[in-house]
Design a protein around this motif. Structure first.
Motif, mmCIF file in Angstrom:
data_model
loop_
_atom_site.group_PDB
_atom_site.id
_atom_site.type_symbol
_atom_site.label_atom_id
_atom_site.label_comp_id
_atom_site.label_asym_id
_atom_site.label_seq_id
_atom_site.Cartn_x
_atom_site.Cartn_y
_atom_site.Cartn_z
ATOM 1 N N ASP A 79 0.794 -1.229 0.000
ATOM 2 C CA ASP A 79 0.000 0.000 0.000
ATOM 3 C C ASP A 79 0.824 1.276 0.000
ATOM 4 O OD1 ASP A 79 -2.392 -1.432 -0.050
ATOM 5 O OD2 ASP A 79 -2.502 -1.511 2.135
ATOM 6 N N SER A 80 2.113 1.178 0.355
ATOM 7 C CA SER A 80 2.942 2.384 0.443
ATOM 8 C C SER A 80 4.416 2.001 0.376
ATOM 9 C CB SER A 80 2.675 3.114 1.769
ATOM 10 O OG SER A 80 3.121 2.309 2.863
ATOM 11 N N ARG A 81 5.250 3.014 0.182
ATOM 12 C CA ARG A 81 6.700 2.811 0.235
ATOM 13 C C ARG A 81 7.110 2.300 1.615
ATOM 14 N NH1 ARG A 81 9.582 6.081 -3.726
ATOM 15 N NH2 ARG A 81 11.317 6.187 -2.259
ATOM 16 N N GLU A 82 6.472 2.852 2.644
ATOM 17 C CA GLU A 82 6.788 2.454 4.017
ATOM 18 C C GLU A 82 6.449 0.982 4.246
ATOM 19 O OE1 GLU A 82 6.473 6.691 3.546
ATOM 20 O OE2 GLU A 82 4.919 5.189 3.197
ATOM 21 N N TRP A 126 5.457 -0.830 -4.386
ATOM 22 C CA TRP A 126 4.385 0.153 -4.353
ATOM 23 C C TRP A 126 4.450 0.902 -5.669
ATOM 24 C CZ3 TRP A 126 5.358 5.336 -5.028
ATOM 25 C CH2 TRP A 126 4.234 6.179 -4.936
ATOM 26 N N ASP A 128 2.267 4.097 -8.003
ATOM 27 C CA ASP A 128 1.208 5.091 -8.174
ATOM 28 C C ASP A 128 0.908 5.160 -9.679
ATOM 29 O OD1 ASP A 128 -0.489 7.235 -8.358
ATOM 30 O OD2 ASP A 128 0.902 8.680 -7.468
#
Length: 134
Positions: A79-82, A126, A128
């Motif tokens: 869901d995210s880079r993190e 991840w 976008d």
């Protein structure tokens, strides 16, 4: 009915591999688990079957590649880079190898790859889609 995928992986130590995948957030389905195999659930449609070497050999005569080989790289969205960083760190802390390939940061996509206890490579990424260059 939705299509499902069952990724079958030969493993040297079934209990250790189950613990590794549990640490990454997979859950065990005891209905398809015994002393020779474990079904680790990632989602409703994605399952990883961990098979002892003897069980693996009951399906194919093809040799099991050494842990230093790459027969396939399985890519998995986050869901995210993190989240990519977190799963990579968790893999490294639980016996896997973090960053077996160079980290890729293309701005619109970020990925890192890990190897599990048997050298199976997973790429967590991840992306976008709205930011993909034309």
């Amino acid at each position: 009915m939705s299509k499902m995928i069952f990724v079958n992986l030969p493993v040297a130590d079934l209990k250790a591999s189950m613990a590794f995948y549990t640490a990454l957030g997979f859950t065990n389905n005891p209905q398809f688990t015994d002393d020779t195999a474990a079904c680790m659930v990632c989602s409703e449609t994605i399952h990883v079957m961990l098979l002892t070497h003897d069980k693996w050999r009951s399906f194919t005569d093809r040799p099991i590649p050494p842990a230093t080989a790459s027969e396939v790289m399985l890519a998995f969205t986050c869901d995210s880079r993190e989240a990519v960083d977190a799963v990579t760190q968790t893999a490294g802390e639980n016996g896997g190898t973090a960053d077996v390939n160079p980290v890729q940061d293309l701005g619109f996509m970020y990925s890192r790859a890990i190897a599990d206890l048997d050298g199976h490579v997973w790429e967590f990424f991840w992306m976008d889609p709205a930011a993909v260059p034309a």
